[in-house]
Design a protein around this motif. Structure first.
Motif, PDB file in Angstrom:
ATOM      1  N   GLY A   1       0.802  -1.098  -0.046  1.00 56.66           N
ATOM      2  CA  GLY A   1      -0.138   0.165   0.045  1.00 56.66           C
ATOM      3  C   GLY A   1       0.827   1.177   0.010  1.00 56.66           C
ATOM      4  O   GLY A   1       2.100   1.154   0.403  1.00 56.66           O
TER       5      GLY A   1
ATOM      6  N   GLY B   1      -0.177   3.758   1.763  1.00 60.04           N
ATOM      7  CA  GLY B   1      -0.470   4.596   2.780  1.00 60.04           C
ATOM      8  C   GLY B   1      -1.517   5.821   2.598  1.00 60.04           C
ATOM      9  O   GLY B   1      -1.429   6.844   2.789  1.00 60.04           O
TER      10      GLY B   1
ATOM     11  N   LYS C   1     -18.727 -12.458  -7.722  1.00 64.50           N
ATOM     12  CA  LYS C   1     -18.617 -11.052  -8.112  1.00 64.50           C
ATOM     13  C   LYS C   1     -18.632 -10.969  -9.529  1.00 64.50           C
ATOM     14  O   LYS C   1     -18.273 -11.693 -10.357  1.00 64.50           O
ATOM     15  CB  LYS C   1     -17.229 -10.492  -7.695  1.00 64.50           C
ATOM     16  CG  LYS C   1     -16.997 -10.648  -6.178  1.00 64.50           C
ATOM     17  CD  LYS C   1     -15.733 -10.143  -5.618  1.00 64.50           C
ATOM     18  CE  LYS C   1     -15.597  -9.687  -4.151  1.00 64.50           C
ATOM     19  NZ  LYS C   1     -14.116  -9.369  -3.744  1.00 64.50           N
TER      20      LYS C   1
HETATM   21  P1  NAP Z   1      -9.136  -2.418  -1.982  1.00 64.81           P
HETATM   22  O1  NAP Z   1      -9.760  -2.813  -0.975  1.00 64.81           O
HETATM   23  O2  NAP Z   1      -9.699  -1.273  -2.982  1.00 64.81           O
HETATM   24  O3  NAP Z   1      -7.670  -1.520  -1.404  1.00 64.81           O
HETATM   25  C1  NAP Z   1      -7.251  -1.653   0.304  1.00 64.81           C
HETATM   26  C2  NAP Z   1      -5.906  -1.012   0.181  1.00 64.81           C
HETATM   27  O4  NAP Z   1      -4.893  -1.858  -0.454  1.00 64.81           O
HETATM   28  C3  NAP Z   1      -5.686   0.207  -0.585  1.00 64.81           C
HETATM   29  O5  NAP Z   1      -6.106   1.370   0.124  1.00 64.81           O
HETATM   30  C4  NAP Z   1      -4.227   0.117  -0.506  1.00 64.81           C
HETATM   31  O6  NAP Z   1      -3.571   0.518   0.432  1.00 64.81           O
HETATM   32  C5  NAP Z   1      -3.938  -1.052  -0.976  1.00 64.81           C
HETATM   33  N1  NAP Z   1      -3.927  -1.462  -2.378  1.00 64.81           N
HETATM   34  C6  NAP Z   1      -4.918  -2.063  -3.205  1.00 64.81           C
HETATM   35  N2  NAP Z   1      -4.662  -2.113  -4.404  1.00 64.81           N
HETATM   36  C7  NAP Z   1      -3.381  -1.754  -4.404  1.00 64.81           C
HETATM   37  C8  NAP Z   1      -2.409  -1.681  -5.539  1.00 64.81           C
HETATM   38  N3  NAP Z   1      -2.619  -2.106  -6.675  1.00 64.81           N
HETATM   39  N4  NAP Z   1      -1.217  -1.295  -5.128  1.00 64.81           N
HETATM   40  C9  NAP Z   1      -0.834  -0.830  -4.115  1.00 64.81           C
HETATM   41  N5  NAP Z   1      -1.623  -0.837  -3.098  1.00 64.81           N
HETATM   42  C10 NAP Z   1      -2.770  -1.529  -3.230  1.00 64.81           C
HETATM   43  O7  NAP Z   1      -8.175  -3.337  -2.617  1.00 64.81           O
HETATM   44  P2  NAP Z   1      -8.585  -5.109  -2.615  1.00 64.81           P
HETATM   45  O8  NAP Z   1      -9.984  -5.294  -3.160  1.00 64.81           O
HETATM   46  O9  NAP Z   1      -7.991  -5.400  -1.167  1.00 64.81           O
HETATM   47  O10 NAP Z   1      -7.568  -5.536  -3.862  1.00 64.81           O
HETATM   48  C11 NAP Z   1      -6.477  -5.793  -3.316  1.00 64.81           C
HETATM   49  C12 NAP Z   1      -5.584  -5.967  -4.919  1.00 64.81           C
HETATM   50  O11 NAP Z   1      -6.137  -7.273  -5.258  1.00 64.81           O
HETATM   51  C13 NAP Z   1      -5.688  -4.880  -6.097  1.00 64.81           C
HETATM   52  O12 NAP Z   1      -4.630  -4.958  -6.477  1.00 64.81           O
HETATM   53  C14 NAP Z   1      -6.693  -5.567  -6.832  1.00 64.81           C
HETATM   54  O13 NAP Z   1      -6.759  -5.352  -8.389  1.00 64.81           O
HETATM   55  C15 NAP Z   1      -6.632  -7.144  -6.604  1.00 64.81           C
HETATM   56  N6  NAP Z   1      -7.777  -7.956  -6.604  1.00 64.81           N
HETATM   57  C16 NAP Z   1      -8.859  -7.501  -6.032  1.00 64.81           C
HETATM   58  C17 NAP Z   1     -10.044  -8.576  -6.257  1.00 64.81           C
HETATM   59  C18 NAP Z   1     -11.502  -8.062  -5.528  1.00 64.81           C
HETATM   60  O14 NAP Z   1     -12.329  -8.800  -5.443  1.00 64.81           O
HETATM   61  N7  NAP Z   1     -11.322  -6.973  -4.285  1.00 64.81           N
HETATM   62  C19 NAP Z   1     -10.025  -9.474  -7.000  1.00 64.81           C
HETATM   63  C20 NAP Z   1      -8.877  -9.640  -7.573  1.00 64.81           C
HETATM   64  C21 NAP Z   1      -7.873  -8.849  -7.406  1.00 64.81           C
HETATM   65  P3  NAP Z   1      -3.103   1.966   0.836  1.00 64.81           P
HETATM   66  O15 NAP Z   1      -4.169   2.865   1.168  1.00 64.81           O
HETATM   67  O16 NAP Z   1      -2.022   1.677   1.974  1.00 64.81           O
HETATM   68  O17 NAP Z   1      -2.408   2.498  -0.316  1.00 64.81           O
END
Ligand code: NAP
Length: 241
Positions: free
Chosen positions: A50, A52, A192
């Protein structure tokens, strides 16, 4: 395209965009959240973890000519941070997001606004296949039926009482999905609305077996941010900079 491009990744599209930019000689850095223990890395520079919050991301945009938010359609927090940081710094921002799925004849899809709503929709089923990923599974923790959870890395508790975990990384074929649905006598699939071909085979398999699918709607996009549906569209936007 001159100057550095920062791609917020974690999706196939983000990786394919980085591949194309590297091939074109563009200076690209891909950012991964660091959730997956052994991610498939894109070419070019990669940073992990992340920033931050939106302020941290804004600081990281120093020297960045364009920001492409190619995170997953359900990564709503990161998408909101990207919009806020781009606005605060005046950095051009593009959202790269594949279109959602549309039903075909024979599909029995039931839409849910949230994971909690999806859990309520499947509460009466004896055997549920949860394909929503490792995060957010707590919403299903009170289910009494058998639950098959598929994820890349092991999920954290709380999980439903009668959970079987299937560790696997897509893409999956329709034959793979039919085998899983039959072997575990699945009665309903929860997914999803991720869109795209990489994870669509489960929908085809569910249709073939006449199983219902509970689909979780995407979170809304931040207003005013241009959206590209494909890597080609994103490349065209970047070339126009
Ligand atoms: P999120 O809830 O939108 O983000 C939570 C935190 O994770 C953000 O505030 C950021 O931290 C950090 N973050 C998310 N994506 C990032 C990136 N590409 N690079 C650096 N920091 C990142 O995200 P999430 O749903 O947990 O998804 C996390 C990752 O998994 C993403 O890269 C996303 O594309 C991938 N993903 C997600 C899903 C899903 O269903 N949500 C499915 C497949 C892949 P900070 O605030 O500290 O910057």
């Amino acid at each position: 395209m001159t100057g550095r491009v920062l791609v917020l990744g974690g999706t196939g599209e983000a990786r394919w965009l980085a591949e194309r930019l590297v091939a074109d000689g563009v200076d690209v850095t891909s950012s991964l959240a660091g959730r997956v223990a052994d991610p498939v890395l894109p070419p070019g520079a990669v940073r992990v973890g992340g920033f931050g919050g939106a302020e941290g991301l804004a600081a990281a945009l120093a020297g960045v000519a364009a920001l492409v938010d190619a995170t997953h359609p359900f990564a709503a927090t990161m998408t909101a941070h990207a919009a806020a940081a781009a606005a605060a710094t005046g950095t051009p921002l593009l959202r790269l997001q594949r279109p959602g799925w549309t039903p075909r004849p024979g599909d029995d899809w039931r839409w849910a606004d949230t994971l909690d709503d999806a859990a309520a929709a499947v509460a009466g089923f004896g055997s549920v296949f949860l394909t929503t990923g490792r995060q957010g599974l707590a919403a299903f923790a009170r289910l009494r039926g058998r639950c098959l959870v598929r994820s890349v890395d092991p999920p954290d508790p709380p999980l439903p009482e009668r959970t079987t975990v299937l560790l696997a990384r897509g893409p999956f074929t329709v034959a793979d999905e039919l085998a899983v649905l039959r072997e575990h006598a699945v009665e309903v699939v929860v997914a999803k609305d991720s869109g795209g071909p990489m994870t669509a085979a489960k929908l085809t398999a569910a249709r073939e077996l006449e199983l219902p699918v509970v689909l979780v709607r995407r979170p809304p996009l931040p207003p005013g941010v241009p959206v590209a549906a494909t890597v080609e569209e994103a490349l065209a936007w970047l070339r126009a900079r």
